[in-house]
Each structure stands twice: as structure tokens, then as C-alpha cells.
Design a protein around this motif. Structure first.
Motif, PDB file in Angstrom:
ATOM      1  N   ALA A   1       6.293 -24.148   5.098  1.00 22.19           N
ATOM      2  CA  ALA A   1       5.870 -23.126   6.055  1.00 22.19           C
ATOM      3  C   ALA A   1       5.067 -22.044   5.346  1.00 22.19           C
ATOM      4  O   ALA A   1       5.404 -21.622   4.237  1.00 22.19           O
ATOM      5  CB  ALA A   1       7.083 -22.517   6.750  1.00 22.19           C
ATOM      6  N   THR A   2       4.026 -21.573   6.009  1.00 21.37           N
ATOM      7  CA  THR A   2       3.221 -20.483   5.458  1.00 21.37           C
ATOM      8  C   THR A   2       3.919 -19.159   5.716  1.00 21.37           C
ATOM      9  O   THR A   2       4.247 -18.831   6.863  1.00 21.37           O
ATOM     10  CB  THR A   2       1.824 -20.475   6.103  1.00 21.37           C
ATOM     11  N   VAL A   3       4.163 -18.406   4.662  1.00 17.29           N
ATOM     12  CA  VAL A   3       4.899 -17.145   4.778  1.00 17.29           C
ATOM     13  C   VAL A   3       4.103 -16.028   4.126  1.00 17.29           C
ATOM     14  O   VAL A   3       3.242 -16.258   3.264  1.00 17.29           O
ATOM     15  CB  VAL A   3       6.293 -17.254   4.116  1.00 17.29           C
ATOM     16  N   SER A   4       4.394 -14.814   4.557  1.00 18.07           N
ATOM     17  CA  SER A   4       3.762 -13.640   3.969  1.00 18.07           C
ATOM     18  C   SER A   4       4.541 -13.202   2.744  1.00 18.07           C
ATOM     19  O   SER A   4       5.741 -13.469   2.610  1.00 18.07           O
ATOM     20  CB  SER A   4       3.708 -12.501   4.991  1.00 18.07           C
ATOM     21  N   CYS A   5       3.853 -12.518   1.864  1.00 19.62           N
ATOM     22  CA  CYS A   5       4.498 -11.996   0.662  1.00 19.62           C
ATOM     23  C   CYS A   5       5.631 -11.052   1.041  1.00 19.62           C
ATOM     24  O   CYS A   5       5.549 -10.318   2.038  1.00 19.62           O
ATOM     25  CB  CYS A   5       3.453 -11.257  -0.184  1.00 19.62           C
ATOM     26  N   THR A   6       6.702 -11.072   0.259  1.00 20.28           N
ATOM     27  CA  THR A   6       7.857 -10.212   0.537  1.00 20.28           C
ATOM     28  C   THR A   6       7.506  -8.728   0.420  1.00 20.28           C
ATOM     29  O   THR A   6       8.267  -7.876   0.881  1.00 20.28           O
ATOM     30  CB  THR A   6       9.012 -10.550  -0.414  1.00 20.28           C
ATOM     31  N   PHE A   7       6.358  -8.406  -0.210  1.00 19.98           N
ATOM     32  CA  PHE A   7       5.916  -7.022  -0.319  1.00 19.98           C
ATOM     33  C   PHE A   7       4.869  -6.701   0.751  1.00 19.98           C
ATOM     34  O   PHE A   7       4.023  -5.816   0.567  1.00 19.98           O
ATOM     35  CB  PHE A   7       5.337  -6.770  -1.716  1.00 19.98           C
ATOM     36  N   LYS A   8       4.961  -7.411   1.879  1.00 24.65           N
ATOM     37  CA  LYS A   8       4.012  -7.201   2.965  1.00 24.65           C
ATOM     38  C   LYS A   8       4.068  -5.766   3.474  1.00 24.65           C
ATOM     39  O   LYS A   8       3.033  -5.142   3.718  1.00 24.65           O
ATOM     40  CB  LYS A   8       4.319  -8.185   4.096  1.00 24.65           C
ATOM     41  N   GLU A   9       5.282  -5.223   3.651  1.00 25.12           N
ATOM     42  CA  GLU A   9       5.421  -3.871   4.165  1.00 25.12           C
ATOM     43  C   GLU A   9       4.863  -2.837   3.199  1.00 25.12           C
ATOM     44  O   GLU A   9       4.501  -1.730   3.599  1.00 25.12           O
ATOM     45  CB  GLU A   9       6.901  -3.576   4.453  1.00 25.12           C
ATOM     46  N   ALA A  10       4.787  -3.214   1.910  1.00 22.40           N
ATOM     47  CA  ALA A  10       4.238  -2.285   0.923  1.00 22.40           C
ATOM     48  C   ALA A  10       2.722  -2.369   0.868  1.00 22.40           C
ATOM     49  O   ALA A  10       2.080  -1.527   0.228  1.00 22.40           O
ATOM     50  CB  ALA A  10       4.831  -2.579  -0.449  1.00 22.40           C
TER      51      ALA A  10
ATOM     52  N   CYS B   1       0.890  -5.718   0.490  1.00 22.96           N
ATOM     53  CA  CYS B   1       0.366  -6.993   0.002  1.00 22.96           C
ATOM     54  C   CYS B   1       0.078  -7.910   1.195  1.00 22.96           C
ATOM     55  O   CYS B   1       0.946  -8.143   2.032  1.00 22.96           O
ATOM     56  CB  CYS B   1       1.367  -7.652  -0.945  1.00 22.96           C
ATOM     57  N   LYS B   2      -1.132  -8.448   1.240  1.00 24.56           N
ATOM     58  CA  LYS B   2      -1.552  -9.281   2.367  1.00 24.56           C
ATOM     59  C   LYS B   2      -1.580 -10.761   2.032  1.00 24.56           C
ATOM     60  O   LYS B   2      -2.095 -11.567   2.821  1.00 24.56           O
ATOM     61  CB  LYS B   2      -2.936  -8.831   2.840  1.00 24.56           C
TER      62      LYS B   2
ATOM     63  N   ASP C   1       7.154 -18.027  -5.242  1.00 28.37           N
ATOM     64  CA  ASP C   1       7.697 -17.541  -6.516  1.00 28.37           C
ATOM     65  C   ASP C   1       6.587 -17.351  -7.545  1.00 28.37           C
ATOM     66  O   ASP C   1       6.595 -16.376  -8.325  1.00 28.37           O
ATOM     67  CB  ASP C   1       8.749 -18.512  -7.043  1.00 28.37           C
ATOM     68  N   LYS C   2       5.643 -18.259  -7.560  1.00 29.09           N
ATOM     69  CA  LYS C   2       4.530 -18.147  -8.502  1.00 29.09           C
ATOM     70  C   LYS C   2       3.706 -16.903  -8.213  1.00 29.09           C
ATOM     71  O   LYS C   2       3.293 -16.174  -9.135  1.00 29.09           O
ATOM     72  CB  LYS C   2       3.665 -19.401  -8.407  1.00 29.09           C
ATOM     73  N   HIS C   3       3.459 -16.643  -6.944  1.00 34.42           N
ATOM     74  CA  HIS C   3       2.701 -15.439  -6.569  1.00 34.42           C
ATOM     75  C   HIS C   3       3.435 -14.179  -7.014  1.00 34.42           C
ATOM     76  O   HIS C   3       2.816 -13.232  -7.536  1.00 34.42           O
ATOM     77  CB  HIS C   3       2.478 -15.419  -5.055  1.00 34.42           C
ATOM     78  N   LEU C   4       4.752 -14.128  -6.810  1.00 31.82           N
ATOM     79  CA  LEU C   4       5.524 -12.943  -7.198  1.00 31.82           C
ATOM     80  C   LEU C   4       5.493 -12.728  -8.702  1.00 31.82           C
ATOM     81  O   LEU C   4       5.403 -11.580  -9.172  1.00 31.82           O
ATOM     82  CB  LEU C   4       6.968 -13.087  -6.700  1.00 31.82           C
ATOM     83  N   ASP C   5       5.575 -13.804  -9.467  1.00 34.11           N
ATOM     84  CA  ASP C   5       5.554 -13.670 -10.938  1.00 34.11           C
ATOM     85  C   ASP C   5       4.202 -13.174 -11.418  1.00 34.11           C
ATOM     86  O   ASP C   5       4.113 -12.367 -12.365  1.00 34.11           O
ATOM     87  CB  ASP C   5       5.876 -15.015 -11.582  1.00 34.11           C
ATOM     88  N   ASN C   6       3.120 -13.614 -10.793  1.00 34.03           N
ATOM     89  CA  ASN C   6       1.786 -13.260 -11.256  1.00 34.03           C
ATOM     90  C   ASN C   6       1.329 -11.875 -10.802  1.00 34.03           C
ATOM     91  O   ASN C   6       0.343 -11.353 -11.340  1.00 34.03           O
ATOM     92  CB  ASN C   6       0.768 -14.292 -10.772  1.00 34.03           C
ATOM     93  N   ASN C   7       1.993 -11.274  -9.843  1.00 31.14           N
ATOM     94  CA  ASN C   7       1.546  -9.986  -9.283  1.00 31.14           C
ATOM     95  C   ASN C   7       2.632  -8.928  -9.351  1.00 31.14           C
ATOM     96  O   ASN C   7       2.730  -8.062  -8.480  1.00 31.14           O
ATOM     97  CB  ASN C   7       1.083 -10.182  -7.837  1.00 31.14           C
ATOM     98  N   MET C   8       3.434  -8.987 -10.388  1.00 27.45           N
ATOM     99  CA  MET C   8       4.569  -8.063 -10.497  1.00 27.45           C
ATOM    100  C   MET C   8       4.106  -6.612 -10.594  1.00 27.45           C
ATOM    101  O   MET C   8       4.638  -5.719  -9.909  1.00 27.45           O
ATOM    102  CB  MET C   8       5.410  -8.443 -11.716  1.00 27.45           C
ATOM    103  N   LYS C   9       3.106  -6.323 -11.447  1.00 28.57           N
ATOM    104  CA  LYS C   9       2.651  -4.941 -11.618  1.00 28.57           C
ATOM    105  C   LYS C   9       2.007  -4.411 -10.329  1.00 28.57           C
ATOM    106  O   LYS C   9       2.211  -3.252  -9.952  1.00 28.57           O
ATOM    107  CB  LYS C   9       1.657  -4.867 -12.771  1.00 28.57           C
ATOM    108  N   GLY C  10       1.212  -5.259  -9.686  1.00 31.81           N
ATOM    109  CA  GLY C  10       0.581  -4.812  -8.441  1.00 31.81           C
ATOM    110  C   GLY C  10       1.608  -4.490  -7.363  1.00 31.81           C
ATOM    111  O   GLY C  10       1.478  -3.502  -6.637  1.00 31.81           O
TER     112      GLY C  10
END
Length: 448
Positions: free
Chosen positions: A229-238, A240-241, A250-259
Motif C-alpha cells: 500500500a502507498t503510504v505517506s511519510c510518518t512526518f507528514k504533519e511536520a 514531509c510530502k 523504513d529506507k526513506h526514514l533512515d535517509n532523511n533523518m536530519k530533514g
């Protein structure tokens, strides 16, 4: 002179006499007792003899059948009575089937055909013979060859021996259980139900797994479990689009931790500003802004002891004299302060720095009234204690307060507001509480 002919009704008396005579003769011959059976008088056996003429007269008397009340219309001579009774349809005879029933000849045929428990009955369906009582109690309504309607009212008509199998396996109106949700349905509606059954297994729309999922769990599966299923990033409310399949998140979260961390910091700062604004708005809505502040001091005994040993000061919540007026607070010493220490309650008012001080008139000059409520149940018998004063413009307590003003500084008021002795005279203390009201007179207040 002619002889009047006797009627059938009067001849019944002769019949009674004749039967009494026969009874007497049998009684004498059998028992040897020589007494009249009618009046019990002694009889001389030598003087007893048959009277043929009387017998002929009695036997020729006209009588009616003893069953005339039941409907028999027979009328004839007495001597023909027995011959009539042998064939009278109203005479009672025993059932020829020896069923112990006594019944009239008139009802014998119906009895033998329909009600005699020992009659032989042939079942019209299986052609077997049964005794009447056995047929009625056991076989009637239970014959396996009897053709009957299906109890489910499906319209089928078949022999009873096939009925159980029909209702269990063939009837389209039989009750069957859904194999998925275990609810009962009429068989002909089961297929329609399966298009809506919440437990019917269906494939995931994303085809993530060949295993099927109950229909009612598909939405939860897609939202929380489906890896495709296609899901939005868990930091959507902050802010992140990013969107991607769940298995790649999980890969996206690891690569964009600082952002993501920077987005969260920006969100926290924004929310903190909003919280401050909301708190200020809430403060304005919930706090007194009409110059009348009612202050309830609970746990009076405990707070009084603290005031005795620590000279503790109780300070109320701040309140405003009007919507854009002066900000102030009341303070209280339960064991007194200064001249009232140990014997009185002391009460004071403090002018606090407010939001609108720069547009208000100074020094503060509005009259203030302190009141102690009498909590008597009868309203008309209450005796509240009140003290009022008009601020002196020369006193420092009523000058424009500075932001660095000491909030612990003593305000202006009454060191001897109410004595401890007076508190005990009425219901000033009730349910371990006292209630004090501070009233600012706004009649002379000029709104900015």
C-alpha cells in the motif's frame, strides 16, 4: 254397559303390577319367604295361584317402548315387548368387538366404523391394517407413505419417509449456516449474503499476498498492514510530502533523518506560539472581567493552622475590574496580620501589572468593597459582613504598577476585617469553607 278402552299410558300401571306379580312368585319360589313384596304382610302360600284371566288382560295391555323418551315410537301389547326390544334401535347392547362399550343399535354402525378401539382400520397410504386405538394414537399422521407438504413451505409435496432428507439437503428454504460468519440464513438467500458477508475471504486490492483476507478486515489491512500500500511519510504533519509503498518507508526514514528533525523543530516552535496565544485567549475568557470576584477558601481548618504557625498568606487568582480594566488580586491572612494578628481575619487588595495599564487612568480611584458571606440556609436571615473604602490617590498601593513590582508586597485593606469570635456566631464557616467577595465599583470608570 261398554268397557272403556285403556290408553297406552294407563297400561303401564298394569305392566308394573304384572312385573310385581312375577317378582313375587320368583321370590317365593327361590327364597321361601311368604311375605308380600309390596306391603311386607304375611302370605298364605296355599292361597297363592296364577290368575290366567288377569295375566291375559295385562299381557294384552297397550304399552310404549321403554326408550320412548329417546325417540322410539313403538306402541303395542305387552306380550310383544320383548320381541320389540330384541330389535329396538334404541336398546343398549354390548359392542360385538368386546370393547366394553354399551351402546344403542342405532349408533352401533358408526361406533364399529369410526370409534371402536378394536375395529380394524386399513391405512389408505400403506394399506396395512391396525387396531383402531393403535391407528389413532401411533400411525395416523405418522405413516411414512402419507403424502405431505414440506414444513418449510417451499411448495414441495412428498411422502413422509422422504421429508427429513428433503428438508435437510434439498429444500431451497431450509436453514443453513454461512461457513464464514456462522450466521443462519435461508438457503436460497445464502449466495446473495456472501456478496456482503463481512467474513467472506477476498484478495487484497494491492495483491500483496495470495492469502485471502476477510472482507471486513481489508480496510484495516490496507491502512496498517499491507506492505504494497502507498503510504505517506510518518512526518507528514511536520511537512514531509514523501509517499511510497509501506515496505520502502523504513529506507526513506533512515535517509532523511536530519530533514525530519528540522521539520519537527519548526513544528514545535509553531505549536508553542499557538499554545501561548490559546492560553492568553483562555485566560481572558475564564477569568473575571466585571470587577466582582467571589473567592471560596476550602479546607479552612487546615489553612488556619498553617496561618497560625507560618503566618501564611493566601492570594487569589488575578481578576480584572472590566474587560479592558485594572488587574488585581485579593490576599487573606486567616490568623490576621499586623494589628489583627491572632484575633482577626485580615484582607487586602493588590494592584497588579495588567495588559492595558498604559491606556488606563492612574492612580487607581475606584471604590472597593470586601464582603464575608453568611452561608445560612434561610436567605432572608443571612447577615453578611462588608467593609468598603475609596482609594487614596496619594498612597503608593494605587499608583501604576511596574512589571518589576514585588508580588509579595502587602496590599491595601483591613487588618481587622472580621474577628475569630464573630466567625463562630453564625454560618460564616460552613462545610469547612468561607466565602469572600471583592466588588469594584465601575460606575466612575472611564473605558479607554
Amino acid at each position: 254397559m261398554g268397557v272403556e278402552k285403556e290408553s297406552p299410558t294407563s297400561s303401564l300401571g298394569r305392566d308394573s303390577i304384572y312385573r310385581a306379580s312375577l317378582k313375587l312368585l320368583r321370590h317365593i319360589k327361590n327364597a321361601g319367604v311368604f311375605r308380600c313384596p309390596e306391603d311386607d304382610r304375611p302370605l298364605d302360600y296355599a292361597q297363592i295361584y296364577p290368575d290366567d284371566e288377569l295375566t291375559t288382560e295385562v299381557m294384552n295391555s297397550l304399552i310404549r317402548c321403554r326408550y320412548h323418551k329417546e325417540g322410539c315410537r313403538w306402541v303395542d301389547k305387552l306380550q310383544n315387548l320383548q320381541a320389540h326390544l330384541d330389535q329396538c334401535p334404541y336398546d343398549s347392547i354390548q359392542c360385538p368387538n368386546s370393547c366394553t362399550r354399551m351402546l344403542s343399535r342405532l349408533s352401533l354402525d358408526d361406533h364399529l366404523e369410526f370409534s371402536c378401539p378394536r375395529r380394524m382400520v386399513v391405512c389408505e397410504f400403506c394399506n396395512q391394517q391396525f387396531p383402531g386405538d393403535l391407528f389413532e394414537k401411533q400411525h395416523a399422521g405418522n405413516c411414512p407413505y402419507e403424502v405431505t407438504w414440506c414444513e418449510n413451505k417451499c411448495g414441495a409435496k412428498l411422502e413422509r419417509r422422504f421429508l427429513a432428507n428433503h428438508m435437510r439437503n434439498e429444500c431451497h428454504k431450509r436453514t443453513v449456516q454461512c461457513p464464514y460468519c456462522n450466521r443462519d440464513f435461508v438457503q436460497e438467500t445464502l449466495q446473495t449474503h456472501q456478496y456482503q458477508c463481512p467474513r467472506f475471504p477476498v484478495a487484497c486490492p494491492n495483491r500483496c499476498d495470495p492469502t485471502k483476507i476477510p472482507r471486513e478486515e481489508v480496510e484495516v489491512h490496507i491502512q496498517a498492514l499491507c506492505p504494497s500500500a502507498t503510504v505517506s511519510c510518518t512526518f507528514k504533519e511536520a511537512g514531509c510530502k514523501h509517499k511510497c509503498p509501506r515496505f520502502n518507508m523504513d529506507k526513506h526514514l533512515d535517509n532523511n533523518m536530519k530533514g525530519h528533525l528540522q521539520l519537527m523543530c519548526d513544528l514545535v516552535a509553531k505549536q508553542q506560539t499557538q499554545i501561548t496565544q490559546l492560553c492568553n485567549a483562555l485566560y481572558s475568557i475564564t477569568h473575571v472581567t466585571d470587577g466582582t470576584f467571589v473567592w471560596k477558601i476550602s479546607n479552612y481548618k487546615q489553612k488556619f493552622l498553617e496561618s497560625v504557625y507560618k503566618n501564611a498568606e493566601l492570594v487569589s487568582e488575578p481578576f480584572y475590574t472590566s474587560r479592558y480594566g485594572y488587574k488585581m488580586a485579593a490576599s487573606l491572612f486567616l490568623n490576621g496580620n499586623g494589628a489583627g494578628e491572632g484575633k482577626y481575619i485580615s484582607v487586602y487588595i493588590k494592584i497588579l501589572p495588567g495588559e492595558y495599564d498604559n491606556i488606563l487612568e492612574w492612580p487607581f480611584a475606584l471604590p472597593i468593597t470586601f464582603s464575608l458571606f453568611d452561608q445560612c440556609v434561610e436567605f432572608d436571615f443571612r447577615a453578611n459582613i462588608s467593609e468598603s473604602f475609596v482609594p487614596d490617590p496619594t498612597w503608593k498601593h494605587f499608583q501604576k504598577p511596574r512589571k518589576d513590582t514585588d508580588r509579595d508586597a502587602l496590599g491595601f485593606g483591613y487588618p481587622k476585617f472580621v474577628s475569630h469570635e464573630i466567625l463562630k456566631t453564625r454560618d460564616y464557616i460552613k462545610d469547612d469553607s468561607i466565602i469572600i467577595k471583592v466588588k469594584v465599583d465601575n460606575n466612575k470608570f472611564i473605558s479607554p
